[in-house]
Design a protein around this motif. Structure first.
Motif, PDB file in Angstrom:
ATOM      1  N   PRO A 253       0.312  -4.791   6.771  1.00 54.51           N
ATOM      2  CA  PRO A 253       0.314  -3.460   7.410  1.00 54.51           C
ATOM      3  C   PRO A 253       1.426  -2.555   6.884  1.00 54.51           C
ATOM      4  CG  PRO A 253       0.093  -5.196   9.053  1.00 54.51           C
ATOM      5  CD  PRO A 253       0.451  -5.870   7.772  1.00 54.51           C
ATOM      6  N   HIS A 254       2.586  -3.127   6.578  1.00 53.95           N
ATOM      7  CA  HIS A 254       3.691  -2.331   6.036  1.00 53.95           C
ATOM      8  C   HIS A 254       3.334  -1.816   4.644  1.00 53.95           C
ATOM      9  CE1 HIS A 254       6.779  -4.689   8.719  1.00 53.95           C
ATOM     10  NE2 HIS A 254       5.687  -4.305   9.380  1.00 53.95           N
ATOM     11  N   MET A 255       2.690  -2.675   3.854  1.00 54.31           N
ATOM     12  CA  MET A 255       2.285  -2.255   2.516  1.00 54.31           C
ATOM     13  C   MET A 255       1.215  -1.166   2.593  1.00 54.31           C
ATOM     14  SD  MET A 255       2.224  -5.907   0.497  1.00 54.31           S
ATOM     15  CE  MET A 255       1.895  -5.126  -1.072  1.00 54.31           C
ATOM     16  N   ALA A 256       0.294  -1.308   3.530  1.00 52.63           N
ATOM     17  CA  ALA A 256      -0.747  -0.284   3.699  1.00 52.63           C
ATOM     18  C   ALA A 256      -0.114   1.055   4.057  1.00 52.63           C
ATOM     19  CB  ALA A 256      -1.737  -0.718   4.780  1.00 52.63           C
ATOM     20  N   GLU A 257       0.906   1.044   4.902  1.00 56.36           N
ATOM     21  CA  GLU A 257       1.598   2.280   5.261  1.00 56.36           C
ATOM     22  C   GLU A 257       2.322   2.867   4.051  1.00 56.36           C
ATOM     23  OE1 GLU A 257       3.728   5.437   7.095  1.00 56.36           O
ATOM     24  OE2 GLU A 257       1.785   4.471   7.395  1.00 56.36           O
ATOM     25  N   ALA A 258       2.908   2.027   3.205  1.00 57.70           N
ATOM     26  CA  ALA A 258       3.587   2.514   2.011  1.00 57.70           C
ATOM     27  C   ALA A 258       2.602   3.204   1.063  1.00 57.70           C
ATOM     28  CB  ALA A 258       4.292   1.362   1.298  1.00 57.70           C
ATOM     29  N   PHE A 259       1.436   2.578   0.861  1.00 55.55           N
ATOM     30  CA  PHE A 259       0.424   3.175  -0.016  1.00 55.55           C
ATOM     31  C   PHE A 259      -0.131   4.468   0.583  1.00 55.55           C
ATOM     32  CE2 PHE A 259      -0.066  -1.272  -1.682  1.00 55.55           C
ATOM     33  CZ  PHE A 259       0.347  -0.985  -2.978  1.00 55.55           C
ATOM     34  N   ALA A 260      -0.373   4.471   1.892  1.00 52.82           N
ATOM     35  CA  ALA A 260      -0.904   5.668   2.542  1.00 52.82           C
ATOM     36  C   ALA A 260       0.088   6.818   2.454  1.00 52.82           C
ATOM     37  CB  ALA A 260      -1.237   5.364   4.010  1.00 52.82           C
ATOM     38  N   ALA A 261       1.356   6.530   2.671  1.00 57.12           N
ATOM     39  CA  ALA A 261       2.379   7.576   2.608  1.00 57.12           C
ATOM     40  C   ALA A 261       2.461   8.179   1.214  1.00 57.12           C
ATOM     41  CB  ALA A 261       3.734   7.001   3.024  1.00 57.12           C
ATOM     42  N   ARG A 262       2.361   7.335   0.193  1.00 56.00           N
ATOM     43  CA  ARG A 262       2.387   7.844  -1.186  1.00 56.00           C
ATOM     44  C   ARG A 262       1.176   8.733  -1.445  1.00 56.00           C
ATOM     45  NH1 ARG A 262       5.761   5.246  -4.914  1.00 56.00           N
ATOM     46  NH2 ARG A 262       4.282   5.644  -6.603  1.00 56.00           N
ATOM     47  N   ALA A 263       0.029   8.311  -0.989  1.00 56.58           N
ATOM     48  CA  ALA A 263      -1.187   9.088  -1.225  1.00 56.58           C
ATOM     49  C   ALA A 263      -1.147  10.416  -0.477  1.00 56.58           C
ATOM     50  CB  ALA A 263      -2.411   8.284  -0.795  1.00 56.58           C
ATOM     51  N   GLU A 264      -0.530  10.410   0.711  1.00 57.22           N
ATOM     52  CA  GLU A 264      -0.474  11.613   1.540  1.00 57.22           C
ATOM     53  C   GLU A 264       0.792  12.437   1.305  1.00 57.22           C
ATOM     54  OE1 GLU A 264      -0.872  10.009   5.460  1.00 57.22           O
ATOM     55  OE2 GLU A 264      -2.789   9.007   4.990  1.00 57.22           O
ATOM     56  N   LYS A 265       1.594  11.992   0.357  1.00 56.07           N
ATOM     57  CA  LYS A 265       2.828  12.694  -0.011  1.00 56.07           C
ATOM     58  C   LYS A 265       3.724  12.946   1.209  1.00 56.07           C
ATOM     59  CE  LYS A 265       1.095  14.949  -4.202  1.00 56.07           C
ATOM     60  NZ  LYS A 265      -0.033  14.023  -4.365  1.00 56.07           N
ATOM     61  N   ARG A 266       3.989  11.876   1.958  1.00 53.33           N
ATOM     62  CA  ARG A 266       4.876  11.939   3.119  1.00 53.33           C
ATOM     63  C   ARG A 266       5.789  10.723   3.120  1.00 53.33           C
ATOM     64  NH1 ARG A 266       3.214   8.017   6.611  1.00 53.33           N
ATOM     65  NH2 ARG A 266       1.028   7.381   6.500  1.00 53.33           N
ATOM     66  N   GLU A 267       6.794  10.753   3.995  1.00 49.32           N
ATOM     67  CA  GLU A 267       7.675   9.602   4.130  1.00 49.32           C
ATOM     68  C   GLU A 267       6.977   8.508   4.944  1.00 49.32           C
ATOM     69  OE1 GLU A 267      10.749   9.014   2.816  1.00 49.32           O
ATOM     70  OE2 GLU A 267      10.340  10.844   1.666  1.00 49.32           O
ATOM     71  N   PRO A 268       7.077   7.263   4.520  1.00 46.43           N
ATOM     72  CA  PRO A 268       6.448   6.184   5.294  1.00 46.43           C
ATOM     73  C   PRO A 268       7.197   5.933   6.596  1.00 46.43           C
ATOM     74  CG  PRO A 268       7.736   5.276   3.501  1.00 46.43           C
ATOM     75  CD  PRO A 268       7.741   6.762   3.309  1.00 46.43           C
ATOM     76  N   VAL A 269       6.492   5.397   7.560  1.00 47.46           N
ATOM     77  CA  VAL A 269       7.088   5.051   8.852  1.00 47.46           C
ATOM     78  C   VAL A 269       6.986   3.538   9.025  1.00 47.46           C
ATOM     79  CG1 VAL A 269       7.005   5.360  11.338  1.00 47.46           C
ATOM     80  CG2 VAL A 269       6.446   7.283   9.832  1.00 47.46           C
ATOM     81  N   PHE A 270       8.132   2.879   9.013  1.00 46.65           N
ATOM     82  CA  PHE A 270       8.158   1.425   9.134  1.00 46.65           C
ATOM     83  C   PHE A 270       8.854   1.012  10.433  1.00 46.65           C
ATOM     84  CE2 PHE A 270       8.448   2.033   4.414  1.00 46.65           C
ATOM     85  CZ  PHE A 270       7.189   1.534   4.102  1.00 46.65           C
ATOM     86  N   PRO A 271       8.482  -0.124  10.998  1.00 48.01           N
ATOM     87  CA  PRO A 271       9.182  -0.602  12.196  1.00 48.01           C
ATOM     88  C   PRO A 271      10.581  -1.095  11.839  1.00 48.01           C
ATOM     89  CG  PRO A 271       7.588  -2.235  11.457  1.00 48.01           C
ATOM     90  CD  PRO A 271       7.364  -1.019  10.610  1.00 48.01           C
ATOM     91  N   ASP A 272      11.516  -0.917  12.757  1.00 48.22           N
ATOM     92  CA  ASP A 272      12.853  -1.472  12.578  1.00 48.22           C
ATOM     93  C   ASP A 272      12.803  -2.987  12.721  1.00 48.22           C
ATOM     94  OD1 ASP A 272      14.160   1.002  12.239  1.00 48.22           O
ATOM     95  OD2 ASP A 272      14.278   1.288  14.416  1.00 48.22           O
ATOM     96  N   LEU A 273      13.847  -3.648  12.249  1.00 47.48           N
ATOM     97  CA  LEU A 273      13.973  -5.063  12.519  1.00 47.48           C
ATOM     98  C   LEU A 273      14.074  -5.259  14.039  1.00 47.48           C
ATOM     99  CD1 LEU A 273      16.581  -6.088   9.808  1.00 47.48           C
ATOM    100  CD2 LEU A 273      14.099  -6.404   9.716  1.00 47.48           C
ATOM    101  N   ALA A 274      13.636  -6.402  14.497  1.00 49.95           N
ATOM    102  CA  ALA A 274      13.712  -6.692  15.929  1.00 49.95           C
ATOM    103  C   ALA A 274      15.120  -7.151  16.304  1.00 49.95           C
ATOM    104  CB  ALA A 274      12.709  -7.776  16.288  1.00 49.95           C
TER     105      ALA A 274
END
Length: 281
Positions: A253-274
């Protein structure tokens, strides 16, 4: 959580970057008893509670730090029935306690970055080598001071410094007590880069910290764990451990968000460490 004030440090957190500043410039930011107690408390509180994704440590005044405060060496006079062998054993445990204060930075899940200026002496060398990356100003100089006061560096310089600079340089600095300037520190690999002024140093290091903080925190902490593991193990052992790490924590899921952010030209949103549990179950 973090306290509002500390004796030896000032702490701020912004943009997921924690900035820890040594705040005793009138004493050349020497490492007094409060320093040794507060530093691990601050670093572990930030790390364990996932309060930031990167830690930057800098200093105030003319110098980064002149090393150990002499007050740390003052101990109560031993009782009459305590001979020198008993006191030596107690001293060993005191040294281990001081050493553990710097271990917290190496053990932290998040990267610890150092911004150095002016004098970086004695215990300050122990300190900066426990971090991940170091930068400095052009006026910075570095010195393993212990040999000049007839003792051996004992808080972490020797096991850590030779990971960053050639062994010959470690020995020359340790045996002679000479200081090296910023240019030589960069040449031999102790620091990554040099800045003209303290203001430019802080701005540059904080920019790098924010860049790191924008990455996937799980991937960053994984990189730190695996780089440190590889430093202390064989290639075969490290490759096996990397396989185990990714088997357990590979994050589609984190990788999918990274790819989506690149495609949409935005900053990715990742969860913080627990946050991690620090009290017994």
């Amino acid at each position: 959580m973090l306290k509002d004030t500390y004796e030896a440090f000032k702490v701020t957190i912004e943009d997921k970057v924690a900035h820890i500043q040594m705040s005793r410039p009138e004493a050349m930011n020497t490492m007094n008893k409060a320093f040794w107690n507060e530093l691990p408390e601050i670093v572990r509180t930030i790390d364990n509670n996932a309060l930031a994704r990167v830690i930057v440590i800098s200093s105030t005044g003319k110098h980064f730090s002149a090393g150990m405060d002499t007050s740390v060496f003052t101990t109560p006079r031993p009782a009459a029935d305590h001979d020198r062998f008993v006191m030596a054993e107690a001293f060993r445990l005191n040294v281990k306690a001081i050493q553990s204060s710097f271990n917290c930075m190496e053990e932290a899940r998040v990267p610890v970055l150092f911004a150095c200026h002016g004098a970086v002496i004695g215990g300050a060398i122990d300190m900066i080598t426990a971090g991940d990356i170091r930068w400095c100003t052009k006026d910075a100089y570095f010195c393993i001071m212990e040999i000049n006061i007839a003792m051996t560096a004992d808080v972490g310089t020797f096991p850590r410094l030779q990971r960053y600079i050639p062994e010959g340089w470690v020995k020359e600095l340790a045996y002679t007590g000479r200081k090296i300037d910023a240019a030589k520190a960069k040449e031999i690999g102790l620091v990554n880069d040099i800045y003209d002024t303290h203001e430019e140093l802080i701005a540059g290091v904080m920019a790098t910290a924010r860049e790191i903080a924008s990455k996937n925190p799980l991937a960053v902490t994984g990189s730190k764990v695996l780089i440190n593991y590889g430093r202390d193990h064989t290639t075969a052992e490290t490759l096996d451990y990397i396989g185990l790490w990714n088997t357990a924590m590979f994050p589609p899921p984190h990788m999918a968000e990274a790819f989506a952010a690149r495609a949409e030209k935005r900053e990715p949103v990742f969860p913080d460490l627990a946050p991690v549990r620090t009290e017994p179950m």
